[in-house]
Design a protein around this motif. Sequence first.
Motif, mmCIF file in Angstrom:
data_model
loop_
_atom_site.group_PDB
_atom_site.id
_atom_site.type_symbol
_atom_site.label_atom_id
_atom_site.label_comp_id
_atom_site.label_asym_id
_atom_site.label_seq_id
_atom_site.Cartn_x
_atom_site.Cartn_y
_atom_site.Cartn_z
ATOM 1 N N ALA A 205 -5.131 7.945 0.722
ATOM 2 C CA ALA A 205 -4.930 9.191 -0.030
ATOM 3 C C ALA A 205 -5.911 10.276 0.393
ATOM 4 O O ALA A 205 -5.645 11.472 0.179
ATOM 5 C CB ALA A 205 -5.056 8.921 -1.530
ATOM 6 N N LYS B 78 -5.444 14.451 0.459
ATOM 7 C CA LYS B 78 -6.323 15.348 -0.288
ATOM 8 C C LYS B 78 -6.952 16.392 0.640
ATOM 9 O O LYS B 78 -7.019 17.578 0.298
ATOM 10 C CB LYS B 78 -7.408 14.533 -1.001
ATOM 11 C CG LYS B 78 -6.865 13.662 -2.127
ATOM 12 C CD LYS B 78 -7.937 12.787 -2.748
ATOM 13 C CE LYS B 78 -7.345 11.924 -3.867
ATOM 14 N NZ LYS B 78 -8.368 11.016 -4.468
ATOM 15 N N THR C 228 3.756 9.553 4.670
ATOM 16 C CA THR C 228 3.110 8.448 3.955
ATOM 17 C C THR C 228 3.246 7.128 4.696
ATOM 18 O O THR C 228 2.961 6.065 4.143
ATOM 19 C CB THR C 228 3.674 8.293 2.531
ATOM 20 O OG1 THR C 228 5.073 8.014 2.611
ATOM 21 C CG2 THR C 228 3.433 9.540 1.704
ATOM 22 N N LEU D 290 -0.402 7.208 -6.232
ATOM 23 C CA LEU D 290 -1.686 7.917 -6.299
ATOM 24 C C LEU D 290 -1.505 9.402 -5.992
ATOM 25 O O LEU D 290 -2.149 10.253 -6.616
ATOM 26 C CB LEU D 290 -2.679 7.302 -5.319
ATOM 27 C CG LEU D 290 -3.221 5.909 -5.658
ATOM 28 C CD1 LEU D 290 -4.105 5.391 -4.530
ATOM 29 C CD2 LEU D 290 -4.009 5.943 -6.975
ATOM 30 N N ALA E 40 -5.002 1.951 -0.510
ATOM 31 C CA ALA E 40 -4.178 3.118 -0.815
ATOM 32 C C ALA E 40 -5.048 4.326 -1.144
ATOM 33 O O ALA E 40 -4.735 5.461 -0.737
ATOM 34 C CB ALA E 40 -3.242 2.804 -1.977
ATOM 35 N N ALA E 41 -6.146 4.101 -1.843
ATOM 36 C CA ALA E 41 -7.050 5.205 -2.176
ATOM 37 C C ALA E 41 -7.668 5.800 -0.921
ATOM 38 O O ALA E 41 -7.866 7.025 -0.834
ATOM 39 C CB ALA E 41 -8.142 4.717 -3.126
ATOM 40 N N GLU F 115 -0.038 10.966 -9.060
ATOM 41 C CA GLU F 115 -1.071 11.047 -10.107
ATOM 42 C C GLU F 115 -2.069 12.168 -9.829
ATOM 43 O O GLU F 115 -2.574 12.814 -10.753
ATOM 44 C CB GLU F 115 -1.806 9.711 -10.209
ATOM 45 C CG GLU F 115 -0.968 8.574 -10.768
ATOM 46 C CD GLU F 115 -1.638 7.221 -10.603
ATOM 47 O OE1 GLU F 115 -2.849 7.194 -10.272
ATOM 48 O OE2 GLU F 115 -0.964 6.189 -10.798
ATOM 49 N N ALA F 116 -2.353 12.407 -8.540
ATOM 50 C CA ALA F 116 -3.315 13.453 -8.169
ATOM 51 C C ALA F 116 -2.695 14.841 -8.149
ATOM 52 O O ALA F 116 -3.389 15.830 -7.870
ATOM 53 C CB ALA F 116 -3.915 13.135 -6.800
ATOM 54 N N LYS G 134 0.813 -1.220 0.000
ATOM 55 C CA LYS G 134 0.000 0.000 0.000
ATOM 56 C C LYS G 134 0.847 1.271 0.000
ATOM 57 O O LYS G 134 0.408 2.308 -0.502
ATOM 58 C CB LYS G 134 -0.959 0.006 1.185
ATOM 59 C CG LYS G 134 -0.326 0.194 2.556
ATOM 60 C CD LYS G 134 -1.397 0.186 3.650
ATOM 61 C CE LYS G 134 -0.800 0.487 5.032
ATOM 62 N NZ LYS G 134 -1.855 0.524 6.071
ATOM 63 N N GLU H 19 -5.173 -1.509 -3.871
ATOM 64 C CA GLU H 19 -5.616 -0.307 -4.580
ATOM 65 C C GLU H 19 -6.653 0.453 -3.753
ATOM 66 O O GLU H 19 -6.565 1.680 -3.595
ATOM 67 C CB GLU H 19 -6.199 -0.676 -5.932
ATOM 68 C CG GLU H 19 -6.622 0.507 -6.783
ATOM 69 C CD GLU H 19 -5.440 1.286 -7.355
ATOM 70 O OE1 GLU H 19 -5.620 2.482 -7.664
ATOM 71 O OE2 GLU H 19 -4.349 0.705 -7.494
ATOM 72 N N ARG I 171 1.912 2.076 -3.604
ATOM 73 C CA ARG I 171 0.747 2.484 -4.387
ATOM 74 C C ARG I 171 0.229 3.847 -3.930
ATOM 75 O O ARG I 171 -0.202 4.666 -4.753
ATOM 76 C CB ARG I 171 -0.352 1.426 -4.273
ATOM 77 C CG ARG I 171 -1.554 1.710 -5.170
ATOM 78 C CD ARG I 171 -1.152 1.795 -6.625
ATOM 79 N NE ARG I 171 -2.230 2.295 -7.484
ATOM 80 C CZ ARG I 171 -2.064 3.156 -8.478
ATOM 81 N NH1 ARG I 171 -0.854 3.615 -8.758
ATOM 82 N NH2 ARG I 171 -3.082 3.552 -9.196
ATOM 83 N N LEU I 172 0.267 4.115 -2.635
ATOM 84 C CA LEU I 172 -0.175 5.408 -2.126
ATOM 85 C C LEU I 172 0.630 6.545 -2.738
ATOM 86 O O LEU I 172 0.065 7.542 -3.200
ATOM 87 C CB LEU I 172 -0.054 5.451 -0.600
ATOM 88 C CG LEU I 172 -0.254 6.814 0.061
ATOM 89 C CD1 LEU I 172 -1.638 7.379 -0.225
ATOM 90 C CD2 LEU I 172 -0.012 6.722 1.568
#
Length: 300
Positions: free
Chosen positions: A289, A293, A114, A32, A285-286, A35-36, A25, A282, A28-29
Amino acid sequence: MSLPIVHHAAYTADIPADHRFPMGKYRRLTALLVEAGLAPGGFVVPEPAGAAELALAHDAGYVDQVLSLTVPKPIEREIGLPMNETVVRRAAAATGGTIATARLALAHGLACNTAGGSHHARTEQGAGFCTFNDVAVAIRVLLAERLIETALVVDCDVHQGDGTAAIFAGDANVTTLSLHAERNYPVRKRASSIDIGFPDETGDRDYLEALAGILPGLVDRLGPDIVFYNAGVDPHRDDRLGRLALSDDGLAARDRFVISEVRRRKLPLVGVIGGGYGADVEAIAARHALLFKAAASEAG
């Protein structure tokens, strides 16, 4: 100003692929977050915590056992991770990461790691996937350097923050608040300054009402020099080790509320990710995130 985010490649350790701790995770975090567009300048890479820093919150003998890869097997079983070189490196890096995040929060008002939130590690040993208690070490470092006099820990991981509670028991300078599933691990709780234990299947409304009923008044009364927020996503209804029933929207609302309540009082906030468990890396990790955010929106 963009949100300072701390990350180290060593956060991902080598453990068996079928281990129930979702080590993937972390990688992947960070993907993300990139990507964001939340890490436009990259991540802040921390120095791993050293033995002297770790010993501010842990017995020096235990610290030596971990760093020398000589942890007794019964303690290794309680930790629940194979105590190999990469796991030890991860524990030191994550703790150094929370120290660095705290320094950034003091400088900029808000910063996130993180990793972190290893709240089951107590003075004498680790437990529950937690080798070193990164938040406790960071608080002790800041206190030792006289950068702060008081701290508040807001622990919203689904498991009670027993290690943090034990380390700071009787310490008037550090207040620990834990919101958790009452019937979940650990079976034997250690009294935090304030504990709120929820029954199984508690959902968004009841959870958020309880949080809103305690946090604003607590922050106003204490006026801490810094707040550490453990934003574990294991209260989610789909979490393997959860027992509560929050939704993605509920987790996001929780994160926004904690961050906004602290920051509107102009207090520094340190965000750490805490727990999140299951086979779907996935999705986990989302959920993690969501903290970044919410924090980026506040920082911006």
